[in-house]
Write an enzyme that holds these catalytic residues in place. Structure first.
Site, PDB file in Angstrom:
ATOM      1  N   HIS A  42       0.555  -1.237   0.167  1.00 58.10           N
ATOM      2  CA  HIS A  42       0.321  -0.266   0.053  1.00 58.10           C
ATOM      3  C   HIS A  42       1.010   1.040  -0.100  1.00 58.10           C
ATOM      4  CE1 HIS A  42      -3.543  -2.705   1.019  1.00 58.10           C
ATOM      5  NE2 HIS A  42      -3.946  -1.417   0.334  1.00 58.10           N
ATOM      6  N   GLY A  43       2.260   1.458   0.892  1.00 57.93           N
ATOM      7  CA  GLY A  43       3.205   1.858   0.174  1.00 57.93           C
ATOM      8  C   GLY A  43       3.933   2.287   1.067  1.00 57.93           C
TER       9      GLY A  43
END
Lengths: 460, 456
Positions: free
Chosen positions: B312-313
């Site tokens: 996600h990041g």
């Protein structure tokens, strides 16, 4: 036959698709029809903007496709009235009836401009700048003036209905002294006219003879004198001022040096009779500055200098209804009026058109609150990052306007204060530690603004 | 143009593409789709299109290598495995390199949709290796699968077998076209009329500065953000799936009313389903899943959730977020599930209370800011406020209450399924059309007019 069956099938199977196509086509047609009339100020690029987005943008500005019919009416009426006034201007320079100011010296060119302005007005509602285009607002009484505004927002031609009889036409020699090469400037800087008049009025209160026009009228002395006589009727109730304001402005400039005031530190009680007018930044000051118990706040997100008097958002404490700032200021007299507006307008018009409107607002404030100290506040700047990235909301544009706003100060009853001195870094950008969104102060830093205000009180 | 809710996509790309697609004889529609997808991607990423085309070509070559060796012989098996490993290393490496770069240079260096198309590629290689894709597809079909514009930006991470890439499998009908448009409109409204509106509240809270947010407002913000994130992604997924349906592909379910879940594990089986099932099929199960004892199950879950966080990041907060979800899910698996199953109401409260809190870990890449925000949500844990206006929640509840209420209603599964079922009813058709045009209006005023967007 086969085709018809196909179509029937399509209608039966795809009602939503069909509905979207039909409504989309209708909107596109509306956009195409209005492209060169009511929507002509919207950017249109065939490759990226569909015609229907023009209609959507128009609706966003309160302009519906049906207004196109009115638009046609409007342009016809304007042409008509322009012809009328042109005829009048041929007859004589000083109009007897003062029916149309635009008649004073209308050239073909200006007719076109006025039409355009009206069109703009019909699109953008309040952003219309009637004074600039020679609409007869100068001598209209305040009641009529607001009617005029309402008319404009209803997209009706503002020429003919308003302004009849309320104007006192300046003597020909003064009208002749109008500076600037543009024809028809006689009706131009209503704001200056109104402002200097009220300044003069304030001068009376203090026993200083002559009005302190200073910087304000400096750039349009001729007009000031030209309109001041007319503007007197605006404050007709306060007839005692007529005498002073009708004095020629040449005498006024001599009075600028005497009796000015300096900033001094005050206590919070200073704000007990203060009102703050502004956009979301002032709203933040209300919510987090800790002054909500003392001062009144007429602030709203996205408030602009153009709609500050027309937007209904001030809650009337008696009736609970929403009233305009103008109405609120009629109900109560304040000792201090703080004004910070201008960031939302950075993308609209020029500094010149902004200042014309700004001066009008200041003049009206002066009129509504004759005894108040008026603080015109410099627009708070944005951070360095925003300054570099944003073609519109940057500090160059803000500073340009602030420089002009600062010129309104006279050191007597209009004062310029610039909170940027307190919240900006050494480069003159909004300190990035004080903000998250590069525009608004974080809640905890509104106290800096309050402290700044406390250090910049004026006591007369 | 790559934003489905944007005017350029809605009224330029989509109608032209749809018309061309349906005029094209069915045999050539994959070509049309491929060309359309290249145009679409190139409009958004004029440079990284090269990377996309390169990785499509590379994966095709490698997949062909895997297919070349039949199963059965041990040496052939080893060869197959070698080629698979090579493909996985290249794909995962590509993703890792760009993720690391983005940690230093920001998200601007991340190619559009990279995380999604790389995951498609990995699943493709694994499915080829496992023989789940029976026959090596042609290059055109492979390219269409990787690049098809409805899915290139943010998924759904469809499997090759789910899509009707062989032409015989794809079915066209007016009914499907209408169905696709309905899903697309529903998604458009969800994104523009709810997610985009609620995001303004979230931005406002940030502008105040977390130190000065009252505790009720901090909770309102967390709830609003939870809905905003959901509506943004669910709306996008509905639009993407709707586009697929319009083109003759099956509907891909990416969200199944997650906030109606009764446990955190169930929530994650209902949220971003294509990602969850990807991790299940290509990480969790290959690691042994839950069949090899409690300890290994916990280890496998830890790996899955750490990877989910990283996917996600790049920030530390995403790892933290993954870890917290891991702990919650393990706690549910080992202890709590009995109670949560027994008392459905308890399960709902558990989910609706915990998820907004976990989203706050997700939302804040700056750990200090995260701590401040959580401190405001739980002030007794030492999050003293500065210059707090205790009335702020009233103001924002007033400003956004309508959107929040509409959002809560839209989270109820029955509301969506009712409309879905009755989508042919004239009232629903009319309602959907109104939603569509309101969304277009919202999109125009947000996108084309910076002054509407930047109101001070």
């Amino acid at each position: 036959m086969k085709a018809i069956n196909h179509l029937k099938n399509f209608i039966k199977e795809c009602p939503l698709f069909l509905l979207l196509i039909v409504s989309g086509l209708l909107l596109t047609l509306a956009g195409a029809a209005g492209k060169n009339s009511i929507y002509k100020d919207y950017p249109y690029r065939a490759l990226t903007t569909p015609l229907l987005s023009l209609v959507m943008e128009g609706i966003g500005d309160g302009l519906f496709p049906l207004d196109m019919t009115e638009y046609r009416e409007l342009s016809r009426t304007q042409r008509h009235s322009a012809e009328l006034s042109q005829g009048a201007s041929d007859e004589s320079k000083a109009l007897e009836k003062g029916e149309t100011v635009s008649g004073e010296a209308v050239s073909q060119e200006q007719t076109a401009r006025a039409e355009e302005a009206a069109a703009q007005g019909s699109i953008q509602g309040t952003t219309l700048d009637p004074a600039k285009e020679g609409f007869p607002k100068a001598g209209v009484s305040s009641e009529e003036e607001r009617d005029g505004e309402a008319l404009i927002s209803k997209k009706l031609p503002p020429f003919t209905e308003s302004g009849s009889g309320a104007i006192i036409i300046p003597p020909p020699d003064q009208a002749a002294s109008t500076p600037g090469g543009l024809p028809g400037n006689g009706g131009l800087p209503l704001a200056e006219g109104g402002l200097s008049e009220t300044e003069g009025a304030a001068g009376t209160d203090k026993g200083i003879s002559g009005s302190s026009t200073g910087n304000v009228s400096g750039n349009s002395a001729g007009n000031v004198s030209g309109n001041s006589a007319g503007a007197v009727t605006e404050s007709g109730a306060e007839g005692s001022r007529d005498r002073i304001t009708q004095e020629p402005p040449s005498g006024a400039s001599e009075g600028t040096d005497s009796g000015t005031y300096d900033f001094r530190t005050v206590t919070e009680a200073y704000f007990d009779d203060a009102v703050f007018i502004g956009d979301s930044r002032t709203q933040g000051l209300l919510e987090y500055g800790g002054l909500e118990e003392r001062a009144d706040f007429f602030s709203r997100i996205s408030l602009t200098i153009y709609n500050v008097f027309t937007a209904r958002f001030v809650k009337d404490e008696e009736t609970g209804k929403k009233i305009t700032v103008e109405e609120a200021l009629m109900k109560k007299q304040y000792g201090k009026v703080y004004l910070m507006l201008g960031i939302n307008e950075l993308g609209t018009g020029t500094t010149k058109s902004f200042m014309e409107e700004y001066k009008k607002v200041v003049a009206r404030l002066r009129e509504l609150q004759p005894d108040a100290i008026l603080f015109v506040e410099g627009i708070m700047r944005v951070t360095g990052t925003k300054n570099e990235e944003d073609p519109i909301f940057n500090n160059t544009n803000i500073n340009e306007k602030n420089n002009e706003i600062a010129k309104l100060a006279d050191g007597k009853d209009i004062f310029y204060i610039d909170v940027n001195d307190a919240v900006c870094d050494e480069k003159g950008n909004l300190n990035s530690e004080y903000t998250v969104d590069d525009v608004h102060l974080k809640a905890q830093y509104y106290s800096i603004w309050k402290e700044f205000l406390l250090k910049h009180g004026i006591v007369r | 143009m790559v934003v489905f809710s944007g005017i350029e996509f809605l009224f330029r790309f989509l109608p032209i593409f749809l018309a061309v697609y349906y005029i094209t004889p069915p045999r050539y529609r994959n070509t049309t789709l491929l060309i359309g997808s290249i145009v679409f991607y190139a409009a958004g990423e004029p440079y990284f299109i090269v990377l996309l085309v390169f990785s499509v070509w590379m994966n095709y070559i490698l997949a062909k290598r895997i297919c070349f060796y039949e199963t059965g012989h041990r040496w052939k098996e080893r060869k197959r495995k070698d080629w698979l490993m090579m493909a996985l290393l290249i794909d995962a490496g590509l993703l890792a390199v760009f993720k690391i770069l983005s940690m230093f240079f920001g998200n601007a260096v991340l190619p559009l949709g990279l995380s999604f198309y790389i995951f498609k590629m990995i699943s493709f290689q694994a499915d080829i290796y496992r023989g789940e894709i029976k026959e090596m597809p042609t290059f055109k079909r492979t390219a269409v699968y990787f690049m098809m514009f409805p899915q290139i930006v943010s998924g759904p991470i469809m499997r090759y077998n789910e899509g009707a890439f062989t032409l015989e499998k794809r079915t066209y009908s007016l009914e499907k076209l209408e169905e696709g448009i309905w899903y697309f409109s529903a998604g458009l409204g969800t994104k523009v009329l709810l997610a985009d509106r609620l995001s303004i509240l979230w931005n406002n809270i940030a502008a105040i500065g977390y130190e000065s947010v009252s505790t009720p407002l901090a909770w309102l913000g967390a709830v609003s953000y939870s809905m905003q994130l959901y509506f943004d992604f669910w709306g996008y997924s509905l639009m993407a799936a709707g586009l697929g349906v319009m083109l003759g592909f099956p509907f891909i379910i990416n969200f199944n009313h997650p906030y109606a879940a009764r446990s955190v594990s169930e929530f994650w089986r209902r949220w971003h389903i294509t990602l969850g099932s990807w991790f299940k099929d290509y990480v969790y199960i290959p690691l042994g899943g839950s069949r090899e004892g409690k300890l290994k199950t916990v280890r496998n879950l830890l790996i899955v959730w750490l990877l989910t966080g990283i996917w996600h990041g790049g920030g530390l907060n995403f790892i933290l977020w993954g870890l917290v979800l891991f702990l919650l899910i393990v706690a549910e698996k080992l202890m709590l599930s009995r109670w949560l199953n027994q008392y459905p109401l308890l399960g709902r409260v558990w989910v609706l209370f915990l998820l907004p809190v976990t989203w706050m870990l997700f939302a804040h890449t700056d750990l200090r800011q995260m701590a401040v925000y959580l401190g405001r949500m739980f002030p007794f844990a030492g999050g003293a406020g500065v210059a707090v206006n205790s009335g702020d929640v009233v103001k924002y509840a007033g400003m956004f209450g309508g959107y929040l209420l509409a959002g809560i209603v839209w989270c109820i599964p029955g509301v969506f399924t009712f409309l879905e079922k009755n989508r042919k009813h004239p009232a629903v058709v009319l309602f959907t059309a109104v939603i569509f045009w309101l969304s277009v209006y919202g999109s125009v005023s947000m996108g084309n007019n910076p002054f509407m967007y930047l109101k001070f």
